[in-house]
Motif scaffolding. Structure first.
Motif, PDB file in Angstrom:
ATOM      1  N   LEU A   5       0.829  -1.204   0.000  1.00  0.00           N
ATOM      2  CA  LEU A   5       0.000   0.000   0.000  1.00  0.00           C
ATOM      3  C   LEU A   5       0.869   1.262   0.000  1.00  0.00           C
ATOM      4  CD1 LEU A   5      -2.927   1.071   0.191  1.00  0.00           C
ATOM      5  CD2 LEU A   5      -2.584   1.154   2.650  1.00  0.00           C
ATOM      6  N   VAL A   6       1.879   1.288   0.847  1.00  0.00           N
ATOM      7  CA  VAL A   6       2.763   2.456   0.918  1.00  0.00           C
ATOM      8  C   VAL A   6       3.551   2.610  -0.380  1.00  0.00           C
ATOM      9  CG1 VAL A   6       4.822   3.381   2.069  1.00  0.00           C
ATOM     10  CG2 VAL A   6       2.923   2.498   3.411  1.00  0.00           C
ATOM     11  N   THR A   7       4.001   1.496  -0.956  1.00  0.00           N
ATOM     12  CA  THR A   7       4.718   1.556  -2.227  1.00  0.00           C
ATOM     13  C   THR A   7       3.842   2.137  -3.320  1.00  0.00           C
ATOM     14  OG1 THR A   7       6.040  -0.358  -1.604  1.00  0.00           O
ATOM     15  CG2 THR A   7       5.964   0.190  -3.944  1.00  0.00           C
ATOM     16  N   GLY A   8       2.599   1.711  -3.374  1.00  0.00           N
ATOM     17  CA  GLY A   8       1.664   2.241  -4.368  1.00  0.00           C
ATOM     18  C   GLY A   8       1.377   3.713  -4.169  1.00  0.00           C
ATOM     19  N   VAL A   9       1.173   4.116  -2.914  1.00  0.00           N
ATOM     20  CA  VAL A   9       0.903   5.523  -2.630  1.00  0.00           C
ATOM     21  C   VAL A   9       2.098   6.380  -3.015  1.00  0.00           C
ATOM     22  CG1 VAL A   9       0.571   7.184  -0.757  1.00  0.00           C
ATOM     23  CG2 VAL A   9      -0.839   5.143  -0.850  1.00  0.00           C
ATOM     24  N   GLU A  10       3.303   5.923  -2.684  1.00  0.00           N
ATOM     25  CA  GLU A  10       4.476   6.725  -2.995  1.00  0.00           C
ATOM     26  C   GLU A  10       4.754   6.773  -4.494  1.00  0.00           C
ATOM     27  OE1 GLU A  10       7.791   5.564  -0.626  1.00  0.00           O
ATOM     28  OE2 GLU A  10       6.925   6.422   1.186  1.00  0.00           O
ATOM     29  N   LEU A  11       4.550   5.668  -5.196  1.00  0.00           N
ATOM     30  CA  LEU A  11       4.795   5.653  -6.633  1.00  0.00           C
ATOM     31  C   LEU A  11       3.744   6.461  -7.376  1.00  0.00           C
ATOM     32  CD1 LEU A  11       6.415   4.559  -9.047  1.00  0.00           C
ATOM     33  CD2 LEU A  11       4.795   2.668  -9.112  1.00  0.00           C
ATOM     34  N   ILE A  12       2.490   6.126  -7.183  1.00  0.00           N
ATOM     35  CA  ILE A  12       1.403   6.817  -7.890  1.00  0.00           C
ATOM     36  C   ILE A  12       1.285   8.263  -7.404  1.00  0.00           C
ATOM     37  CG2 ILE A  12      -1.061   6.782  -8.407  1.00  0.00           C
ATOM     38  CD1 ILE A  12       0.551   4.475  -9.640  1.00  0.00           C
ATOM     39  N   GLY A  13       1.390   8.469  -6.088  1.00  0.00           N
ATOM     40  CA  GLY A  13       1.310   9.827  -5.543  1.00  0.00           C
ATOM     41  C   GLY A  13       2.448  10.708  -6.022  1.00  0.00           C
ATOM     42  N   GLY A  14       3.640  10.150  -6.096  1.00  0.00           N
ATOM     43  CA  GLY A  14       4.779  10.922  -6.596  1.00  0.00           C
ATOM     44  C   GLY A  14       4.611  11.323  -8.047  1.00  0.00           C
ATOM     45  N   LEU A  15       4.105  10.407  -8.860  1.00  0.00           N
ATOM     46  CA  LEU A  15       3.844  10.742 -10.263  1.00  0.00           C
ATOM     47  C   LEU A  15       2.737  11.779 -10.394  1.00  0.00           C
ATOM     48  CD1 LEU A  15       4.128   7.225 -11.917  1.00  0.00           C
ATOM     49  CD2 LEU A  15       5.719   9.140 -12.117  1.00  0.00           C
ATOM     50  N   MET A  16       1.714  11.669  -9.545  1.00  0.00           N
ATOM     51  CA  MET A  16       0.631  12.647  -9.591  1.00  0.00           C
ATOM     52  C   MET A  16       1.132  14.033  -9.214  1.00  0.00           C
ATOM     53  SD  MET A  16      -2.472  10.374  -7.990  1.00  0.00           S
ATOM     54  CE  MET A  16      -3.657  11.719  -7.924  1.00  0.00           C
ATOM     55  N   VAL A  17       1.991  14.108  -8.228  1.00  0.00           N
ATOM     56  CA  VAL A  17       2.566  15.402  -7.834  1.00  0.00           C
ATOM     57  C   VAL A  17       3.489  15.923  -8.929  1.00  0.00           C
ATOM     58  CG1 VAL A  17       4.119  16.519  -6.185  1.00  0.00           C
ATOM     59  CG2 VAL A  17       2.334  14.995  -5.370  1.00  0.00           C
ATOM     60  N   LEU A  18       4.284  15.048  -9.516  1.00  0.00           N
ATOM     61  CA  LEU A  18       5.208  15.455 -10.572  1.00  0.00           C
ATOM     62  C   LEU A  18       4.474  16.075 -11.753  1.00  0.00           C
ATOM     63  CD1 LEU A  18       8.140  15.410 -11.680  1.00  0.00           C
ATOM     64  CD2 LEU A  18       7.580  13.200 -12.679  1.00  0.00           C
ATOM     65  N   PHE A  19       3.375  15.461 -12.163  1.00  0.00           N
ATOM     66  CA  PHE A  19       2.623  15.958 -13.312  1.00  0.00           C
ATOM     67  C   PHE A  19       1.523  16.948 -12.928  1.00  0.00           C
ATOM     68  CE2 PHE A  19       4.110  11.800 -15.054  1.00  0.00           C
ATOM     69  CZ  PHE A  19       5.028  12.357 -15.926  1.00  0.00           C
ATOM     70  N   GLY A  20       1.279  17.134 -11.646  1.00  0.00           N
ATOM     71  CA  GLY A  20       0.285  18.101 -11.209  1.00  0.00           C
ATOM     72  C   GLY A  20      -1.148  17.644 -11.387  1.00  0.00           C
ATOM     73  N   VAL A  21      -1.375  16.349 -11.461  1.00  0.00           N
ATOM     74  CA  VAL A  21      -2.720  15.804 -11.642  1.00  0.00           C
ATOM     75  C   VAL A  21      -3.256  15.426 -10.267  1.00  0.00           C
ATOM     76  CG1 VAL A  21      -4.060  13.974 -12.726  1.00  0.00           C
ATOM     77  CG2 VAL A  21      -2.081  14.931 -13.902  1.00  0.00           C
ATOM     78  N   GLN A  22      -4.279  16.137  -9.809  1.00  0.00           N
ATOM     79  CA  GLN A  22      -4.860  15.908  -8.479  1.00  0.00           C
ATOM     80  C   GLN A  22      -3.773  15.905  -7.408  1.00  0.00           C
ATOM     81  OE1 GLN A  22      -8.134  15.822  -7.902  1.00  0.00           O
ATOM     82  NE2 GLN A  22      -8.545  16.059 -10.080  1.00  0.00           N
ATOM     83  N   ALA A  23      -2.937  16.919  -7.440  1.00  0.00           N
ATOM     84  CA  ALA A  23      -1.776  16.975  -6.553  1.00  0.00           C
ATOM     85  C   ALA A  23      -2.179  17.112  -5.091  1.00  0.00           C
ATOM     86  CB  ALA A  23      -0.866  18.127  -6.947  1.00  0.00           C
ATOM     87  N   ARG A  24      -3.260  17.777  -4.819  1.00  0.00           N
ATOM     88  CA  ARG A  24      -3.663  17.948  -3.418  1.00  0.00           C
ATOM     89  C   ARG A  24      -4.080  16.638  -2.782  1.00  0.00           C
ATOM     90  NH1 ARG A  24      -6.222  23.910  -2.652  1.00  0.00           N
ATOM     91  NH2 ARG A  24      -4.476  24.940  -3.650  1.00  0.00           N
ATOM     92  N   ILE A  25      -4.777  15.814  -3.515  1.00  0.00           N
ATOM     93  CA  ILE A  25      -5.176  14.503  -2.986  1.00  0.00           C
ATOM     94  C   ILE A  25      -3.940  13.645  -2.764  1.00  0.00           C
ATOM     95  CG2 ILE A  25      -6.437  12.385  -3.523  1.00  0.00           C
ATOM     96  CD1 ILE A  25      -8.419  14.165  -5.067  1.00  0.00           C
ATOM     97  N   ALA A  26      -3.030  13.650  -3.724  1.00  0.00           N
ATOM     98  CA  ALA A  26      -1.809  12.851  -3.621  1.00  0.00           C
ATOM     99  C   ALA A  26      -0.954  13.305  -2.443  1.00  0.00           C
ATOM    100  CB  ALA A  26      -1.018  12.936  -4.915  1.00  0.00           C
ATOM    101  N   THR A  27      -0.838  14.602  -2.242  1.00  0.00           N
ATOM    102  CA  THR A  27      -0.004  15.078  -1.142  1.00  0.00           C
ATOM    103  C   THR A  27      -0.646  14.807   0.214  1.00  0.00           C
ATOM    104  OG1 THR A  27      -0.892  17.309  -1.429  1.00  0.00           O
ATOM    105  CG2 THR A  27       1.225  16.823  -2.457  1.00  0.00           C
ATOM    106  N   MET A  28      -1.960  14.763   0.268  1.00  0.00           N
ATOM    107  CA  MET A  28      -2.613  14.385   1.530  1.00  0.00           C
ATOM    108  C   MET A  28      -2.293  12.929   1.880  1.00  0.00           C
ATOM    109  SD  MET A  28      -6.334  16.107   1.495  1.00  0.00           S
ATOM    110  CE  MET A  28      -6.575  17.601   0.582  1.00  0.00           C
ATOM    111  N   LEU A  29      -2.336  12.051   0.885  1.00  0.00           N
ATOM    112  CA  LEU A  29      -1.993  10.649   1.130  1.00  0.00           C
ATOM    113  C   LEU A  29      -0.521  10.493   1.485  1.00  0.00           C
ATOM    114  CD1 LEU A  29      -3.986   8.946  -1.758  1.00  0.00           C
ATOM    115  CD2 LEU A  29      -4.517   8.893   0.679  1.00  0.00           C
TER     116      LEU A  29
END
Length: 75
Positions: A5-29
């Motif tokens: 779960l943590v690996t998925g959050v960090e991988l997908i969340g990091g990509l979301m932050v990098l590209f700016g797609v739903q960055a607020r949700i990703a940074t909350m996770l």
């Protein structure tokens, strides 16, 4: 289970932050992950500084948003 779960959050969340797609949700996770990491390293203050720094960075991104270079424009 939690490691996956943590690996998925960090991988997908990091990509979301990098590209700016739903960055607020990703940074909350990512903030939740960093809170747990800081808690787990609480006995070694020197080792706890890295997740604590990342926690403050994710909180800053949560409050500021993805910015003008985001792939998706917010309304």
């Amino acid at each position: 289970f939690w490691a996956y779960l943590v690996t998925g959050v960090e991988l997908i969340g990091g990509l979301m932050v990098l590209f700016g797609v739903q960055a607020r949700i990703a940074t909350m996770l990512l903030s939740v992950v960093m809170i747990v990491a800081t808690y787990e390293l609480r006995m070694n203050p020197q080792a706890a500084m890295t997740p604590l720094l990342m926690l403050f960075a994710t909180i800053s991104l949560t409050l500021s948003g993805s910015g003008k270079y985001s792939l998706v424009r917010e309304m």
